[in-house]
Design a protein around this motif. Structure first.
Motif, PDB file in Angstrom:
ATOM      1  N   GLU B  36       0.829  -1.206   0.000  1.00 12.85           N
ATOM      2  CA  GLU B  36       0.000   0.000   0.000  1.00 12.85           C
ATOM      3  C   GLU B  36       0.860   1.250   0.000  1.00 12.85           C
ATOM      4  O   GLU B  36       0.610   2.199  -0.737  1.00 12.85           O
ATOM      5  N   VAL B  39       2.439   1.787  -3.401  1.00 10.96           N
ATOM      6  CA  VAL B  39       1.474   2.252  -4.403  1.00 10.96           C
ATOM      7  C   VAL B  39       1.090   3.702  -4.140  1.00 10.96           C
ATOM      8  O   VAL B  39       1.062   4.536  -5.051  1.00 10.96           O
ATOM      9  N   GLY B  44       0.500   5.142  -7.641  1.00 11.30           N
ATOM     10  CA  GLY B  44       0.166   4.074  -8.571  1.00 11.30           C
ATOM     11  C   GLY B  44      -1.309   3.725  -8.487  1.00 11.30           C
ATOM     12  O   GLY B  44      -2.053   4.222  -7.626  1.00 11.30           O
ATOM     13  N   ASP B  45      -1.742   2.860  -9.417  1.00 11.97           N
ATOM     14  CA  ASP B  45      -3.137   2.424  -9.412  1.00 11.97           C
ATOM     15  C   ASP B  45      -3.269   0.970  -8.976  1.00 11.97           C
ATOM     16  O   ASP B  45      -4.244   0.593  -8.361  1.00 11.97           O
ATOM     17  N   VAL B  46      -2.289   0.153  -9.338  1.00 10.54           N
ATOM     18  CA  VAL B  46      -2.321  -1.237  -8.906  1.00 10.54           C
ATOM     19  C   VAL B  46      -0.951  -1.643  -8.387  1.00 10.54           C
ATOM     20  O   VAL B  46       0.052  -0.988  -8.663  1.00 10.54           O
ATOM     21  N   LEU B  59      -3.219  -5.043  -4.823  1.00 11.52           N
ATOM     22  CA  LEU B  59      -3.946  -3.826  -4.490  1.00 11.52           C
ATOM     23  C   LEU B  59      -4.406  -3.190  -5.793  1.00 11.52           C
ATOM     24  O   LEU B  59      -3.682  -3.213  -6.793  1.00 11.52           O
ATOM     25  N   GLY B  60      -5.587  -2.619  -5.754  1.00 14.44           N
ATOM     26  CA  GLY B  60      -6.042  -1.876  -6.915  1.00 14.44           C
ATOM     27  C   GLY B  60      -6.945  -2.683  -7.825  1.00 14.44           C
ATOM     28  O   GLY B  60      -7.492  -2.165  -8.790  1.00 14.44           O
ATOM     29  N   TYR B  61      -7.065  -3.984  -7.532  1.00 14.48           N
ATOM     30  CA  TYR B  61      -8.028  -4.787  -8.262  1.00 14.48           C
ATOM     31  C   TYR B  61      -9.206  -5.038  -7.341  1.00 14.48           C
ATOM     32  O   TYR B  61      -9.006  -5.261  -6.140  1.00 14.48           O
ATOM     33  N   VAL B  84      -6.123  -2.183 -16.564  1.00 14.22           N
ATOM     34  CA  VAL B  84      -6.921  -2.163 -15.336  1.00 14.22           C
ATOM     35  C   VAL B  84      -8.300  -1.655 -15.715  1.00 14.22           C
ATOM     36  O   VAL B  84      -8.437  -0.519 -16.170  1.00 14.22           O
ATOM     37  N   ARG B 109       0.962   2.034 -12.964  1.00 14.79           N
ATOM     38  CA  ARG B 109       0.430   3.397 -12.889  1.00 14.79           C
ATOM     39  C   ARG B 109      -0.167   3.777 -14.233  1.00 14.79           C
ATOM     40  O   ARG B 109       0.439   3.546 -15.276  1.00 14.79           O
ATOM     41  N   VAL B 110      -1.358   4.388 -14.195  1.00 18.94           N
ATOM     42  CA  VAL B 110      -2.048   4.731 -15.427  1.00 18.94           C
ATOM     43  C   VAL B 110      -1.438   5.955 -16.086  1.00 18.94           C
ATOM     44  O   VAL B 110      -1.297   6.020 -17.287  1.00 18.94           O
TER      45      VAL B 110
END
Lengths: 402, 779
Positions: B36, B39, B44-46, B59-61, B84, B109-110
C-alpha cells in the motif's frame, strides 16, 4: 430549471436524456418543514428518483428531518450526514439542510452502511465499498462515501474501500461535521441517524464522472522532520515537543498556548503539509495536548517524514476552488454537468470568512453553469482516482456528474 | 508540479515505510502495508507482491478480480503493461526484494510517461525494506519455534534482540542522514553521517564512501571515511574502479565481501599493509547508475559477515544513493568529489593555489635558479570583520581580496592563499628590484574600499617582501618564513605597509614570540597593575575621579608601557582576560576609596579595547566588576576609541546600549583623530567626549588648530556631551581650554598616572592645584 418556492427554500434541476440531478435547500427552523421543502424542491416531481443525498446541520432533530424527507420521497434510498455548514448553488449557509436528488433510467444506485465502532475502520471501508458491485453493469461508476471524521484515521477507511473496489471505481466524499464543536457527528441512512459510521452510495451512470481536488495552501519556512509520531498524534518535530515547535514556528497568539478552543481556531488555518510525489498532503491540526505537548491531526502523520507548516489566504484558496471545479468538469468528456457535489474543508471556510465563502460558492455555481450544486463543509475529504490518492485534509473535492 | 528530486522526498518515503512496518507483528500485514505504501507513494493504481512467482498480495483490483496470470507474466518480464478495468492501461515497474528474485514487488500506474530513475530507485528501496522487515519477522518466528530448547533459546533471543536493535539502529541512522539533508547541512556532514551510520550499523572500525571521480570515471575517490590513519587515507584517496573490495562492488554492481582480505581479490596495498583482515562493500546507486560504493572493513581477524549484516549494508547503501539523489546534493557531490582530487593543491574558498601548491611552485622556480621574490600579505584587522560581520562576509571579502591581488600581478606571477587571511605572491615576471613596487601596487589596490552586498569594508594589508637573487641558496620554506617575518615587522610598524626582509628581523620575531609567552604567564602571575591619572574639576579645584591605565610589571624588563604589549595582547585575544582584570581592579579600588568616610565619591574611567568590546562577554564582565566591587554603575565610565566603533556601527551600538542599560557612562576617547564621523557619534549612546591631547597641544600653536579644538568642544556641547580634556601640560593650554568652557581635565599639569597608593596621597591634599610637582612616567 430553477424555480423559487418561497424565501426559505430554493430548488434547481437539470435533466439530460433520462438522467437528472436536482437540489433543494431550506433554512426553515423546523426540521420536518425544512426536510420536506428541500426534498420536494430537489425531486420536483421528476420521474424515478434513485438517490437522495442529505447534508444537514445537527441543529436539527435529524431523525425528524430524515423522516420528513423520506415521507416527501417515499422509498428513495437516502444517505447523508451532519455538517459544519451547507453548500448550495444559492449560497453557503449554517443551520440549514441541502438535499441532492439523482434520478432517471441512466443512473443505478446501491447504498450501504457500516459501523466503524463495531467492525473497525478498514473493514467498514471495505464493507460499504462492496455496494459497487451492485452497479457493475454501468460503464461509469463512483463510490460516494460519507464518514465520521472524529472516529479515527480516515485513511484506513479509504484503504479498506480501495482494497475492495480497486482502481476501477473512484472514491469521493467527506467527513461529517458538527458545526466545529468537534464532539460528535451523525451519518444518515434511510430513516436512521447513525454515529461512528460510514455510509456510501455506489452510483453507476451511462455518462462519466469527473473529480477535482485542490487545496490552495503553500509551505511556510523550512521543513521539519517528524521525529516521533503515533498514528494521528505528532509527538515531536525536529526532536522538539511538537506543540512547542508548532507554536514557536508560527509565533502563535498567547491564548493558543493555553486555551484548547483558541488553539483549534488558530490551527484551523495552519495545517501541516506532508511531502508527496507530486504535491503536499495537507493535515489538519485538530487539537493540542497541553500536558504531553503533542498535536493531534485528522489523519495519520508518519514518523520519519518531512512536514511543513502551511498557510493560505483568500486568493490562494479561491484559486484552488476554480482549479478543482475545472478539473472535475474536464473529466466529463466535454458533456455538460448535470450537477456538482462539493466537499469543502471547514478550514478553508476559516480562511475565507463569510464573504469569502459567498464568493467561493458563487464561483462553484458559475462553473456549474445552471446545474445544481450541493455539498457541505467537512472534517476531511475523500477523493481517490488514478491521479490523486486517498484521504485529504483542508481540501476542496468536487464531483461533477454528467 | 514540483520536481521530485528537489527535496529528499524519496528518502522520507523509505523512512516512513520502515517506521510503519517495524511496528507490525504479522507477515501478511507487513506485505500488505508495504505494498500500500509503495502504491500510494508512487501514486500508482495497482500493485502486487509475488513470492516464488505467486501473487501473495495485491492492491487496486476489485476483490477476487486479480488477473493472476497477467500479473505473473509481468513479474517474469513478459509484459510491461497491464489493463486495469475502468482505469486504463498501466505502465509496470517490477523490482526484486532480494538478490535471487524470490520475492518481487510490482507496481502499475495509469498516468502517462514512465517511471523516473528516482522512482525506480525508490521502488527498489521499498522492496529492500520489505525484505528486511520480513527477515526480522522470520527471526522472530524462528525464536518462537525454538523456545523449547532453553540454551538455543537464549542464543536465539540474543539474535532476535540484536536483529531488532539493528533494525532500530538502521532506522535511526537513516533518519539522521535524512535530517542532515533536509536541514541543508553541508555535504561533508551528510557524507560523514553516512559513513558513521554504516560503521555503527555493521560494527567495523573502518568505513569509507567511495564515489566515481567525475573527471576520470575509471577512478574512485574516497569522499568520506572513518577509522583510517591519515597516511592510509592519503595513499588510498584514489583507486581504480575494479580494484579492492570497494572497486569491485562498483564494477560488478553487487555486494562484494572478503573475509581474508590480504589473500582475496585484488586487495589494495595500503589496506593490506594497514592490517585489514576482512572487508565488505555494497554499490551505491543513483537511478540505475552505480556512482560509488560503501565499504566497511576491520583489522580484527576471524571476522564473518552474517546475512543480516550483508542485507543491512545493501539497504544502507541503497538509502545512501537515494539520499544523495537530492538534486542539490548531487550538484554538491560532484563539486566535492572534484574538490577531493584537487584538495591537495587548491584553496576551496578563493580557488587559488594553497600553501602546498605554492611551496611546490616556489621550489620549482628556485630549482630553475631564476631570481624570484616572495610577498607575504596579511590583512589588517581581518578578524574584526569576521567577528563583527560574520564569517560569510569574511569569506566573501577573502575572495575579492584574492581577485584584487591576482589583478595586481602580471604574467607568470603566482598568487596563493596560505590560509586564514594570509596570501602569498611569487614574483617571477617582476625583477627583484621592483618587488617593493609590486608590493606597493597590491597594497594600494587593497586599500580601496570593498563593496560587498550590504557592507562597505575598508581594510588594509601588511606585506612582507623577501628577495632571492639569482642562484640564491634559500629553500622555499625559508623564503616564505622570512617573508612572514617581514610582514610581522610591517604590522608592528603600524599596518598598511610593505617591509623588505632583513636578517635582523628574525631576532625581533623571536622577541615577539617571547613577549606572547610572557603575556600568557603574566595573567596567571598577576603581573599587571593599574595606575590612575586624576581627573580634575577646575571649577571646584578638586579631584573628581581618575582614568585607570594598564601597566605591566615585567619580572625582567620592569614596568612596560601599554604600547609595547597591548598590540600583541589584542592580536592574541589575551586582552580580553587582561581587560577583565583591569575592570575588576579599578572598580574595587575606587569603591575602597569611596568607602572612606567624609570623602567626596570618585568616578573611574576604564579603557575598553576593540577586541574586548566585540567579544560577547564584555557586558557580563562589567556587570561582574560592578557587583563584586559594589561601585555604583554611574561612577564607572567606559572609554572607547572611536576607530574601533566604525567597523560595524550597528553591532557596536547594540553592545553599547547593553552597557548603558547597566547604568555606566560611555566616553569616546579619540574623537577627531581617526575616522571621525558625526553621524556615527550621534547614533551612539555616549555621555562624554574626551578631547585628545593632539588638540590640546594645538591650542597654543596657532589660531587654526585652536579653532579645531573649539569645534570639537562645540560639537560635544551641541550633542549634549560632557567633555574631559586630556594631556594638559601647561597653564596656557589650561587657560585656552577653560575659555572654551571646559571644566574637566587630566594631564601632567596635575599628575602623571600613578599607582593607587600615590593617588590616595594626592587625594589627601585639599585642592588639586596643591598636588606636588610630578615625576615623569608613562602616559
Amino acid at each position: 430549471m430553477p424555480g423559487l418556492s418561497g424565501p426559505m427554500s430554493l430548488g434547481m434541476t437539470t435533466t439530460t436524456s433520462t438522467r437528472w440531478v436536482g437540489s433543494g435547500s431550506s433554512r426553515e427552523p423546523d426540521a420536518a418543514t425544512a426536510g420536506r421543502e428541500a426534498c420536494l424542491d430537489a425531486v420536483a416531481d421528476r420521474p424515478a428518483p434513485v438517490l437522495l443525498v442529505v447534508f444537514a446541520s445537527d441543529a436539527y432533530d435529524l431523525t425528524q428531518l430524515s423522516a420528513a424527507i423520506r415521507a416527501a420521497a417515499p422509498g428513495v434510498p437516502l444517505i447523508g450526514c451532519s455538517t459544519s455548514g451547507e453548500i448550495a448553488a444559492s449560497g453557503a449557509g449554517d443551520s440549514g439542510v441541502v438535499v441532492m436528488a439523482l434520478g432517471g433510467a441512466g443512473f443505478r444506485v446501491s447504498t450501504s452502511r457500516a459501523s466503524v465502532t463495531e467492525v473497525g475502520l478498514r473493514e467498514a471501508g471495505g464493507a460499504v465499498a462492496a455496494a459497487a458491485t451492485d452497479v457493475a453493469a454501468s460503464p461509469h461508476r463512483v463510490l460516494l462515501v460519507l464518514s465520521d471524521g472524529l472516529a479515527g484515521d480516515q485513511e484506513e477507511i479509504v484503504r479498506g474501500a480501495y482494497a475492495v473496489v480497486g482502481a476501477e471505481v473512484p472514491l469521493v466524499g467527506g467527513c461529517a461535521g458538527d458545526d466545529l464543536r468537534m464532539q460528535s457527528t451523525s451519518q444518515l441512512y434511510d430513516g436512521d441517524v447513525l454515529k461512528g459510521s460510514v455510509v456510501a452510495a455506489a452510483i453507476g451512470s451511462d455518462a462519466p464522472f469527473g473529480i477535482g481536488v485542490e487545496h490552495g495552501w503553500r509551505r511556510v519556512g523550512e521543513p521539519m522532520v517528524v521525529t516521533a509520531s503515533d498514528g494521528v498524534r505528532v509527538l515531536t518535530l525536529d526532536d522538539e515537543p511538537a506543540l512547542d515547535a508548532y507554536l514557536r514556528r508560527l509565533d502563535a497568539p498567547a491564548e493558543a498556548h493555553v486555551d484548547p478552543a483558541a488553539f483549534t481556531r488558530f490551527a484551523l488555518t495552519h495545517p501541516l503539509g506532508l511531502s508527496r510525489r507530486s504535491t503536499e498532503e495537507v493535515r489538519m491540526v485538530a487539537e493540542a495536548d497541553f500536558e504531553e505537548r503533542s498535536l493531534t491531526c485528522i489523519a495519520r502523520v508518519p514518523q520519519g517524514g518531512l512536514a511543513w507548516i502551511m498557510e493560505g489566504d483568500g486568493d490562494s484558496v479561491l484559486a484552488a476552488t476554480d482549479a478543482a471545479c475545472r478539473s472535475a468538469l474536464a473529466g466529463l468528456d466535454e458533456q455538460p454537468p448535470l450537477g456538482l457535489f462539493a466537499f469543502d474543508c471547514i478550514a478553508r471556510r476559516g480562511v475565507l470568512g463569510d464573504e469569502g465563502i459567498r464568493q467561493e460558492v458563487e464561483r462553484i455555481a458559475e462553473h456549474a453553469a445552471m446545474a445544481p450544486v450541493g455539498g457541505f463543509y467537512t472534517y476531511g475529504e475523500i477523493a481517490r482516482n488514478s491521479a490523486v490518492g486517498g484521504f485529504h485534509n483542508q481540501t476542496l473535492v468536487v464531483l461533477a456528474i454528467a | 508540479m514540483r520536481p521530485a528530486a528537489e527535496t529528499s522526498w524519496s528518502t522520507q518515503q523509505l523512512t516512513e515505510l520502515l517506521a510503519l512496518v517495524s511496528a507490525l507483528p504479522d507477515e501478511a500485514d507487513v506485505i500488505q502495508r508495504a505494498l500500500e505504501h509503495a502504491v500510494e507513494a508512487l501514486e500508482g493504481d495497482v500493485g502486487a507482491v509475488l513470492t516464488e512467482g505467486e501473487v501473495v498480495a495485491s492492491l487496486g483490483y476489485a476483490a477476487a478480480a486479480v488477473p493472476v496470470d497477467e500479473v505473473c507474466a509481468a513479474a517474469r518480464g513478459e509484459r510491461d503493461t497491464l489493463d486495469v478495468p475502468g482505469a486504463g492501461q498501466c505502465q509496470l515497474l517490477v523490482v526484486s526484494c532480494d538478490s535471487d528474485s524470490h520475492r518481487q514487488l510490482l507496481l502499475g500506474r495509469v498516468s502517462a510517461g514512465g517511471y523516473t530513475s528516482e522512482e525506480r530507485s525508490l521502488a527498489r528501496g521499498f522492496a529492500r525494506v520489505l525484505s528486511l522487515a520480513l527477515q526480522a519477522r522470520h527471526t522472530l518466528q524462528h525464536e518462537r519455534e525454538q523456545r523449547v530448547a532453553s540454551e538455543e533459546n537464549a542464543r536465539r533471543h540474543q539474535a532476535l534482540l540484536a536483529s531488532l536493535r539493528e533494525r532500530q539502529t538502521l532506522l535511526e541512522r537513516l533518519a539522521r542522514i535524512q535530517r542532515s539533508i533536509s536541514t541543508r547541512r553541508p555535504l561533508h556532514e551528510v557524507l560523514d553521517a553516512i559513513v558513521a551510520g554504516a560503521s555503527e550499523l555493521i560494527g567495523d572500525e573502518i568505513t569509507g564512501l567511495r564515489l566515481i571521480d567525475p573527471d576520470d570515471p575509471a577512478m574512485l575517490v574516497m569522499a568520506a571515511s572513518t577509522g583510517l590513519t591519515p597516511d592510509v587515507r592519503e595513499t588510498a584517496r584514489h583507486s581504480p574502479v575494479g580494484a579492492g573490495i570497494g572497486g569491485l562492488a562498483v564494477s560488478e554492481r553487487r555486494l562484494v565481501l572478503s573475509e581474508h582480505y590480504s589473500t582475496g581479490d585484488q586487495p589494495l596495498a595500503a589496506f593490506r599493509i594497514d592490517g585489514v583482515q576482512a572487508s565488505m562493500a555494497a554499490p551505491v546507486f543513483q537511478g540505475d547508475d552505480v556512482v560509488g560504493s560503501l565499504v566497511v572493513a576491520t583489522r580484527r581477524s576471524g571476522r564473518v559477515y552474517t546475512d543480516s549484516e550483508q542485507e543491512m549494508l545493501v539497504a544502507f547503501a541503497e538509502h545512501t544513493g537515494l539520499a544523495l539523489n537530492d538534486a542539490r546534493t548531487v550538484a554538491a557531490l560532484h563539486v566535492a568529489v572534484s574538490d577531493a582530487t584537487r584538495q591537495a593543491r587548491q584553496d576551496p574558498l578563493t580557488d587559488l593555489p594553497n600553501r602546498t601548491d605554492f611551496l611546490e611552485k616556489l621550489r620549482a622556480a628556485l630549482e630553475e635558479g631564476a631570481p624570484v621574490s616572495v610577498l607575504f600579505i596579511d590583512l589588517d584587522d581581518f578578524k574584526l570583520v569576521n567577528d563583527t560581520l560574520g564569517h560569510p562576509v569574511g569569506d566573501a571579502l577573502l575572495r575579492v581580496v584574492g581577485e584584487r591581488v591576482v589583478g595586481s600581478t602580471r604574467g607568470d606571477d603566482q598568487v596563493a592563499r596560505l590560509g586564514g587571511d594570509e596570501f602569498a605572491v611569487l614574483l617571477r615576471s617582476t625583477p627583484p628590484d621592483q618587488a617593493e613596487l609590486a608590493a606597493e601596487r597590491i597594497r594600494q589596490s587593497l586599500s580601496q574600499p570593498f563593496h560587498l552586498p550590504g557592507h562597505q569594508i575598508s581594510i588594509g594589508a601588511s606585506t612582507g617582501v623577501v628577495l632571492c637573487p639569482e642562484g640564491g641558496f634559500a629553500s622555499a620554506e625559508e623564503l616564505l618564513r622570512d617573508a612572514d617575518v617581514a610582514m610581522y615587522r610591517a604590522k608592528a610598524l603600524g599596518k598598511g605597509r610593505a617591509v623588505l626582509f632583513a636578517d635582523s628581523m628574525r631576532v625581533d620575531l623571536q622577541a615577539r614570540s617571547r613577549l606572547e609567552r610572557d603575556l600568557r604567564n603574566a595573567i596567571e602571575r598577576h603581573e599587571f597593575v593599574v595606575h590612575y591619572q586624576p581627573i580634575i574639576d577646575v571649577d571646584s579645584d578638586r579631584v573628581v575621579g581618575s582614568e585607570a591605565l594598564l601597566r605591566w610589571n615585567h619580572p625582567e624588563l620592569g614596568l612596560m608601557p601599554p604600547a609595547e604589549f597591548v598590540p600583541v595582547a589584542e592580536e592574541t585575544g589575551l586582552i580580553i582576560a587582561i581587560g577583565r582584570q583591569v575592570l575588576c581592579d579599578a572598580t574595587a579600588q575606587t569603591a575602597r576609596w569611596n568607602a572612606v568616610p567624609n570623602t567626596p565619591p570618585l568616578m573611574v574611567s576604564v579603557n575598553i579595547s576593540a577586541r574586548q568590546l566585540m567579544d560577547g562577554a564584555v557586558v557580563e564582565h562589567v556587570r561582574e566588576a560592578l557587583m563584586r566591587s559594589g561601585l555604583p554603575a554611574h561612577r564607572l565610565t567606559l572609554e572607547l576609541t572611536e576607530s574601533l566603533l566604525v567597523h560595524d556601527i550597528d553591532v557596536a551600538a547594540g553592545i553599547l546600549s547593553e552597557l548603558k542599560a547597566l547604568g555606566v557612562k560611555l566616553a569616546i576617547d579619540d574623537f577627531g583623530t581617526g575616522y571621525s564621523s558625526l553621524s556615527y557619534l550621534a547614533r551612539l549612546p555616549v555621555d562624554i567626549l574626551k578631547v585628545d591631547k593632539s588638540f590640546v597641544a594645538g591650542v597654543e600653536r596657532d589660531a587654526s588648530e585652536a579653532r579645531l579644538a573649539a569645534t570639537v568642544v562645540a560639537l560635544a556641547r551641541s550633542l549634549e556631551l560632557q567633555t574631559v580634556v586630556e594631556g594638559v601640560e601647561t597653564e596656557s593650554q589650561l587657560a585656552a581650554l577653560r575659555m572654551l568652557g571646559c571644566t574637566l581635565f587630566q594631564g601632567y599639569l596635575w599628575s602623571p598616572p600613578v599607582d593607587a597608593g600615590r593617588l590616595w596621597e594626592l587625594l589627601s591634599h585639599t585642592t588639586a592645584r596643591a598636588i606636588p610637582s610630578p615625576r615623569p612616567a608613562f602616559v
